[in-house]
Enzyme design. Structure first.
Site: not given
Ligand code: PMP
Length: 357
Positions: A102, A169, A193
């Site tokens: 991510w 994030d 989450k």
């Molecule tokens: N950042 C983190 C730390 C994540 O765990 C996730 C998805 N599990 C994301 C970003 C991406 O999130 P989204 O699916 O809401 O775009």
């Protein structure tokens, strides 16, 4: 308590009472004889939901008045871009701590309107640790970190506290522990989450960042657009925001982040003690960087896999499979997962060891 022990990494377990109340409100919201999802988002009943959700975030995380709280859309993946657009300053450069997939994706997005510099990366060891030896140069417009690496099971314990604005994030550990909001200039987090169902993304940021970007920002990505309209610039995702509000009420009524942090620590201690004690398993993340949300581990001997997997099914344990880029297992222990579920998993791990003895 549900009969299924839900270890899903996200979307994930939420409190049962949230599901019940959300289900009732889909049928008849506030005794209006109308569903929550068929009324105007401008109605006083929904505006009250939005305002309660925003004020619960402020209360639970102790957000100061000079910070804004918004419930937007696009997931954390749009947050990667939104953060970069809004934080770009005169050097058009963000620094990134690349601690997982991510974080890597976040760094990539900054390149659409500026530059991104990787200050340190743990990709050399499949992201199983948090780099600590790096410099945050003062000419960076912002420094971006990912507080919890959902896939790899690592978590930042101490946040940067320097001159460069900090962007985080916080998708997979927000509301799981006490944080000091003033350490951050911008936090964003996909809901799915600890906060609620997928479909809304929380932004918490210093009001002073607004209007300072050095790049032109498309209307919907400009945080000022949404701040000026109290998070109601366009139709908000009413259901995820409502369910998030209910989850935050639940968290507040259960002692807030201080109490949940302790419970999360107890759950993490229980599983990690077993991973370290049990001769059949090993943890995959560096001990000092282990996540209290996602515990990643593997069998030492792949030949035990089918037997262990069947025992998990028999014990009603769901969602334990590790992410394909790590393999093995991942026990996601978000706020609503009771410690009893962790005990069931630990018992299965012990039982496997006994069988093999
Ligand atoms: N950042 C983190 C730390 C994540 O765990 C996730 C998805 N599990 C994301 C970003 C991406 O999130 P989204 O699916 O809401 O775009």
């Amino acid at each position: 308590m549900s009969k299924v022990h839900n270890y899903s990494a996200g979307p994930c377990i939420l409190p049962n009472e949230v599901f019940k109340e959300a289900a009732d409100s889909i049928l008849n919201f506030n005794n209006l004889d109308l569903s929550l999802i068929e009324i105007s988002h401008r109605s006083k009943d929904f505006v009250a939901v939005m305002e309660e959700a925003r004020s619960l975030v402020r209360e639970i995380l102790d957000v100061p008045d000079d910070y804004e709280v918004l419930f937007l859309q696009g997931g954390a993946s749009l947050g990667f871009l939104t953060a970069a657009y809004n934080m770009m300053g005169k050097n058009k450069t963000g620094g990134y701590l690349v601690t997982g997939s991510w974080a890597k994706k976040a760094a990539k997005e900054a390149k659409f309107m500026g530059h991104s510099v990787t200050l340190a990366s743990s990709e050399d060891k499949n992201f199983n640790y948090i780099p600590k030896d790096y410099e945050v140069q003062s000419n960076l417009d912002y420094f971006h970190v990912t507080s919890n690496n959902t896939i790899f099971g690592t978590q930042i314990k101490d946040f940067y506290n320097g001159e460069v604005p900090l962007v985080c994030d916080m998708s997979s550990d927000i509301f799981s522990r006490k944080i000091n909001i003033t350490d951050f200039d911008l936090i964003y987090a996909g809901a799915q989450k600890n906060m609620g169902p997928a479909g809304t993304t929380l932004y918490i940021f210093k009001k002073e960042i607004l209007g300072k970007s050095s790049v032109p920002i498309p209307t919907m990505l400009d945080l000022k657009t949404h701040a000026d309209k109290d998070s109601m610039f366009n139709t908000p995702p009413v259901f995820p925001i409502y369910a998030s509000m209910l989850t935050l009420r639940w968290l507040k009524n259960n002692g807030g982040v201080e109490s949940i942090e302790l419970k999360n620590q107890n759950k993490a201690d229980l599983i990690y003690n077993e991973i370290d004690r049990n001769s059949l398993f090993s943890g995959t993340a560096n001990k000092e960087d282990r996540s209290n949300m996602n515990a990643t581990f593997a069998l030492n001997n792949e030949s035990d896999k089918d037997e262990f997997d069947q025992m998990l099914v028999d014990a009603n344990i769901s969602g334990l499979k590790g992410h394909r880029s790590v393999g093995g297992y991942r026990a996601s222990m978000y706020n609503a997962l009771p410690i009893e579920s962790v005990q069931v998993l630990v018992d299965v791990m012990k039982e496997l060891e006994n069988k093999k003895a």
